[in-house]
Design a protein around this motif. Sequence first.
Motif, PDB file in Angstrom:
ATOM      1  N   ASP A  78       0.846  -1.191   0.000  1.00 46.16           N
ATOM      2  CA  ASP A  78       0.000   0.000   0.000  1.00 46.16           C
ATOM      3  C   ASP A  78       0.887   1.248   0.000  1.00 46.16           C
ATOM      4  O   ASP A  78       2.127   1.139  -0.006  1.00 46.16           O
ATOM      5  N   GLU A  79       0.281   2.426   0.021  1.00 53.90           N
ATOM      6  CA  GLU A  79       1.043   3.687  -0.090  1.00 53.90           C
ATOM      7  C   GLU A  79       2.108   3.796   0.998  1.00 53.90           C
ATOM      8  O   GLU A  79       3.174   4.364   0.791  1.00 53.90           O
TER       9      GLU A  79
ATOM     10  N   ARG B  61       1.617  -1.967  -7.321  1.00 51.04           N
ATOM     11  CA  ARG B  61       0.635  -0.881  -7.206  1.00 51.04           C
ATOM     12  C   ARG B  61       0.784   0.184  -8.296  1.00 51.04           C
ATOM     13  O   ARG B  61      -0.195   0.606  -8.908  1.00 51.04           O
TER      14      ARG B  61
END
Length: 636
Positions: free
Chosen positions: A17-18, A345
């Motif tokens: 994720d970020e 991502r």
Amino acid sequence: MPTCDLRLTNAVVLTMDERFTIHRGGSVAITGDSIAAVGADADAYTAAETVDCRGRVVMPGLVNAHTHAPMTLLRGLADDLRLDVWLMGYMMPVEREFVSPDFVALGTKLACAEMIRSGVTAFADMYYFEDAIAQAAADAGMRALCGQTVLRFPTPDATSYEDSLARARDFIQRWRGHPLIVPAPAPHAPYTCTSEILRACAELAAEFDVPLHIHLAETALEVESSRREHGMPVVPWVKKHGLFEAKVLAAHCVHVDEGEIRALKNFNAGVAHNPTSNLKLGAGIAPVARMLELGVDVGIGTDGAASNNDLDMFEEMRLAALLAKGAGGDPTALPARDALAMATRIGARAMHLDHLTGSLEPGKRADLIVVDLDRLHNVPAFDRDPNGLYAQIVYASKSTDVVDAMCNGRWLMRDRALLTLDERGLRDAARDAARRVDVFLASREVSVLQKLVAVGGAVEQESFEVQVKARIASEAHALAVLASKQVTVVRSSRYHQYDTYWSFDDPEQGWLRFREDEFLDKEGRVTDARSRLTLTGRTREEEFGAVLLFRSQHVVEKDRRRWLLVYRGVEFYLHLDRLITPATDGYFIELKSRTWSRRDAEDKAAVISELLALFGANPDETIADGYVQFAVGGRN
Ligand SMILES: [Zn+2]
């Protein structure tokens, strides 16, 4: 207590994720096709089924941001060749002969099998008969952005650009909203499209709110030609023609300057970096570190298996990381964590699919893989640096360390066994396909033409045409037909043509022709000139040679008027010739049309018969032929 269908437990969950969250000894809860919870939140779920991951890594499935899946069937067909020889001497002729819905379906299944085994769960494709590709990918259970190719010339699946655009529209309408497939138009590249095609494709993508897949700025030559022909490099030119109205996925971007990189960022275009393909075809090294620095979403792709030659994303992300360091002389460039983000991502974002895949976060689809880091080539491991995990995956892991793969909540591989594809059957079918291609190429390579191709000297253009020549009864009648409503004239020109022919000892080899054209304006003044050297395949012209051309003559000089006309929806070139040398009475017409398959050639031959009658041609004095032509040279 919340419930879910499946819970993966006892895993090192690399969410990507970020914030690059990692859950050690963590869980992933999956309900239906989606992730319900990750980490401590997932521990609270009771599941219908639980899988103990035994300390292995659970991470997002890799995203292959650019490929041509069916080209697995052309893997190793022609290597270590000049780009134009590779493309026009091998890829395009073989594609024209073999590419069909069955061919692309088989190639895609083979590609899916290879990709699943190496941990890929989503890919961006661009090819012909994309419908069959989408079906094969969906059947294999993979997520795919499928781009239906649009080109300015005939392709294996379309007779014209209008045709391929209509096919793309059809394809998008049929697949839009599919749980795994996102359809897209794929204008192949600026140099194989026209400005109208780029605009039409962008409008099509915008109309249906789907991405657009294109090759951009792959070679220095492409940029050079763009500067010469349009007065600007590639990115501004496509921008001028409305490309960025669409959500663009641009493959390569090897030769882009600072301004172009900023433009890509401003228009939220994604880039697919294909390091192996760029190196293997000698295209160069993309400025990846700079693109990332300026905030462009750069994913990683394998490109087609004909230019790689495998679809291994572990190799690809490792090379991306190493290349950025080597090219920039900076070992801190593109750290392992960033390379893995590009392959997950950020790659999904480049494909405009990040709402679905690319990281393990609640609400996203369950696209994930289980990787075993406890192999000989990957021990020991150190806990001191949390980023060590990324380095283990990018620098030391191999695609064969992927144990399980899941896409959209469905297992595609368990314990290295494929669940949706028949690996053995695919290998057999691929070998059969290769034998057919071998036979085709072997039969071509006995000619002078193919020898020229093999030495790499003479490949600029190849064309297949149906062509008929005939003596006509009256020039005035032919001109009257052209002025009538029976045919539609698109444009016309006039020139003075000088041909010099050489024959080979072996008549089977055809003729070498040196042609000089002087373009004439209405007053008969020379406005431009060009020359071309052409190797023409064997024709039956000698049977007609008593009437015209070069049985004993080596030079043919003629006054040629040329029309591009449309008759019954088919484009033809019509040449109306008066022979000056050898001096011959009367007029001759030549009708020709581009073609791409035997069946199409037969259809066109039927239309040509009608045209011949219309122009009052003498049926006893016609010859018809289809031929292959390789030419070098151009306007001077
Ligand atoms: Zn490509």
